[in-house]
Design an enzyme around this catalytic site. Structure first.
Site, PDB file in Angstrom:
ATOM      1  N   ASP A 138      -3.440   4.326   2.720  1.00 25.35           N
ATOM      2  CA  ASP A 138      -4.844   4.405   3.157  1.00 25.35           C
ATOM      3  C   ASP A 138      -5.376   3.078   3.706  1.00 25.35           C
ATOM      4  OD1 ASP A 138      -5.026   2.880   0.874  1.00 25.35           O
ATOM      5  OD2 ASP A 138      -6.546   4.117  -0.116  1.00 25.35           O
TER       6      ASP A 138
ATOM      7  N   ASP B  24     -12.759 -14.640 -14.894  1.00 22.41           N
ATOM      8  CA  ASP B  24     -13.576 -14.928 -13.717  1.00 22.41           C
ATOM      9  C   ASP B  24     -14.827 -15.713 -14.105  1.00 22.41           C
ATOM     10  OD1 ASP B  24     -13.866 -14.200 -10.841  1.00 22.41           O
ATOM     11  OD2 ASP B  24     -15.721 -13.261 -11.536  1.00 22.41           O
TER      12      ASP B  24
ATOM     13  N   GLU C 205     -11.288 -19.505 -14.823  1.00 21.18           N
ATOM     14  CA  GLU C 205     -11.704 -19.958 -13.497  1.00 21.18           C
ATOM     15  C   GLU C 205     -12.996 -20.735 -13.672  1.00 21.18           C
ATOM     16  OE1 GLU C 205     -13.402 -18.586  -9.181  1.00 21.18           O
ATOM     17  OE2 GLU C 205     -14.100 -17.720 -11.049  1.00 21.18           O
TER      18      GLU C 205
ATOM     19  N   ASP D 103       0.835  -1.203   0.000  1.00 21.13           N
ATOM     20  CA  ASP D 103       0.000   0.000   0.000  1.00 21.13           C
ATOM     21  C   ASP D 103       0.870   1.253   0.000  1.00 21.13           C
ATOM     22  OD1 ASP D 103      -1.946   1.932   0.474  1.00 21.13           O
ATOM     23  OD2 ASP D 103      -2.144   1.426   2.607  1.00 21.13           O
TER      24      ASP D 103
ATOM     25  N   ASP E   3      -2.237  -0.931  -3.507  1.00 20.51           N
ATOM     26  CA  ASP E   3      -2.454  -0.212  -4.769  1.00 20.51           C
ATOM     27  C   ASP E   3      -1.389  -0.579  -5.803  1.00 20.51           C
ATOM     28  OD1 ASP E   3      -0.266   1.258  -3.736  1.00 20.51           O
ATOM     29  OD2 ASP E   3      -1.656   2.568  -2.660  1.00 20.51           O
TER      30      ASP E   3
END
Ligand code: GLC
Length: 553
Positions: free
Chosen positions: A34, A216, A277, A30, A38
């Site tokens: 926050d 996905d 997947e 990160d 990211d």
């Protein structure tokens, strides 16, 4: 008796033998501080991945999303969510990864969008029967006033699979289908407009230079004609992996979509890849996703769901090489991801734990951490010796266990909310990973913020601690990956040793692999020179839950 020799399907494309490391961007690194990881955080850690020795990374979704399902609810497929950065941050990350010889696969979520996607918002405003509604699966309800859902299907996250809308004039209206959360409406993939939109989305990311897509829910995009009622058996796996005929899983029509996508990828240079997947009941069915003109890889979930049992493990490896080999595809291997209990815990579970169930403070059959970690390390030592492509999930190289004591008030997975807390869901495998023992949030960032609480005992798993310990799980992974690459273990043949006991034993060229899944130590060939051991041990016997790579003098 001749020993069985199995061959990996030949081919030179990188994805046939690659080790692909899954990054769950929220929980990797990160940079902004926050509490949510990211893209800039990923860029800053690419050297660590290079040093680990992986060939590619797969990033779970970072596209614009209201984050109702941790980014698997996409509102804009062509932009980066501000939580994770900008498209420029993505381009920089991609360039830096490529500069280090690391390929990049992005997650594509085509089964459903977010309810905040412009198309769904238009559909809500439009009338029943309109072209706007035809991009999703809207139906009239049953019952006198349409007050009952169109069929009895149950959502993967619990509760019904239909949500009723209020029409523009304020009256109760049609229902729309959502296999997952109500904030994730399913597209209607029989609609050519949807198909064209996704061809364009594929090209958007291919043009930016991505090496492929993890697709996905690649077994859910086509639903059976007429949407017939269906009731799964008791305790059935919600993703359908243990059931044969489900009207929303594994329908034949999905294959046309992947044949089409295969052609889109073929327009680009550099062996771009599709990895599906798809949770299906058998390896033979799973292999249908990777026929020569469809996807390139598909996750080997039958392998992931195999328990710590020698005969079962030998059988699934043998059958995987047969089933994928029969269609000319590499087998893949995977032990952990962001949807299942981490394998350093799962392999020592003493109670059933279907996909997405999770483990929480009150779960039965909690795993013993020491047994779990030994089995986890041994399992990876077996996996990375297998021909084909292997997937690693961030944190497993540290031996991270499932976070099992997350207090209820911190839970985020929709599964937890949709089942009124009956299923803990997947938060326990998604906790931000530890980089430094003595830093805020264990070095995940420098502010100490973390979107899920990190367990106190994770200091000992921090990367900087493990880097200085030659017996650490990190040291083991680095050794395994280096030997795998040098010996090109991702390709070639595997010869089984038929020992007739509770071991997994085979040979790759002059490298032998032996794993002890029995409950007593076993003798090792006196000629053996150990190359790698999943645990340090003394003496001439291989301890329980331990695996070795060795050569013969
Ligand atoms: C896949 C993802 C999972 C997500 C679901 C819905 O199974 O791996 O995390 O919740 O699809 O998109």
């Amino acid at each position: 008796m001749a020993q069985l020799e199995q061959f990996a399907a030949p081919g030179t494309q990188w994805w046939r033998s690659a080790v692909i490391y899954q990054i769950y961007p929220r929980s990797f690194a990160d940079a902004s501080g926050d509490g949510i990881g990211d893209l800039a955080g990923i860029t800053g850690r690419l050297d660590d991945l290079k040093e680990l020795g992986v060939d590619a990374i797969w990033l779970s979704p970072f596209m614009t999303s209201p984050q109702k399902d941790a980014g698997y609810d996409v509102a804009d497929y062509r932009d980066v969510d501000p939580l994770f950065g900008t498209l420029a941050d993505f381009d920089a990350m991609l360039e830096q990864a490529h500069a280090r010889g690391i390929r990049v696969i992005v997650d594509l979520v085509p089964n459903h969008s977010s309810d905040q996607h412009a198309w769904f918002q238009e559909a809500l405003k439009a009338a029943p029967g309109s072209p706007e509604r035809a991009r999703y699966i809207f139906r009239d309800g049953r019952g006198e006033n349409g007050e009952l859902p169109p069929n009895n299907w149950e959502s993967v996250f619990g509760g019904g699979m239909w949500e009723r809308v209020t029409e523009a004039d304020g009256t109760p209206g049609q229902w729309y289908l959502h296999i997952f959360d109500p904030t994730q409406p399913d597209f209607d993939w029989t609609n050519e407009e949807v198909r064209e939109e996704f061809r364009s989305i594929l090209r958007f990311w291919l043009d930016r230079g991505v090496d492929g897509f993890r697709v996905d829910v690649a077994h859910g995009m086509i639903k059976a004609d007429g949407l017939p009622d269906y009731s799964p058996g008791d305790g059935a796996d919600s993703m359908g992996g243990d059931q044969t005929e489900v009207p929303y899983w594994g329908q034949d029509g999905v294959h046309d979509i992947y044949r089409d996508w295969n052609r889109v990828l073929a327009e680009y240079d550099g062996d771009r890849a599709l990895c599906g997947e798809a949770w299906l009941p058998t390896l033979e069915r799973t292999a249908l996703w990777v026929r020569p003109d469809e996807m390139h890889q598909t996750f080997n979930f039958p392998y992931l769901t195999t328990e710590w049992d020698a005969a079962a493990l030998r059988a699934v490896i043998r059958d995987s090489l047969d089933a994928f080999g029969a269609v000319g595809a590499p087998s893949t291997w995977v032990l952990s991801n962001h949807d299942v209990v981490r394998h350093a815990s799962r392999l020592a579970l003493t109670a059933e734990n279907p996909q997405g169930e999770g483990i929480g403070p009150n779960s039965p059959g909690k795993p013993d951490p020491v047994i779990g970690l030994s089995r986890g390390r041994a399992a990876t030592t077996i996996m990375l010796a297998l021909p084909g492509s292997a997937y690693l999930y961030q944190g497993e190289e540290l031996g991270l266990p499932e976070a099992m004591e997350i207090p209820d008030e911190f839970r985020q997975d929709p599964t937890w909310f949709r089942t009124d807390g009956k299923r803990y869901g997947r938060d326990g495998c998604r906790v931000p990973i530890p980089w430094q023992a003595d830093a805020p949030a264990y070095g995940f960032n420098d502010t100490g913020a973390s979107w899920l609480p990190q367990p106190e005992e994770w200091a000992e798993f921090a990367r900087d601690v493990e880097e200085n310990d030659p017996t650490s799980t990190l040291a083991l992974y680095k050794q395994l990956l280096r030997e795998r690459r040098e010996r090109q273990l991702g390709l070639g043949s595997l010869v089984w040793h038929d020992r007739g006991d509770d071991t997994v034993a085979f040979r790759r060229g002059d490298l032998h692999v032996l794993a002890n899944l029995s409950d007593a130590p076993i003798d090792i060939d006196p000629q053996a020179r150990i190359v790698i051991a999943s645990e340090p041990f003394e003496g001439s016997q291989l301890p329980v839950d331990t695996a070795i790579w060795y050569t013969l003098n």
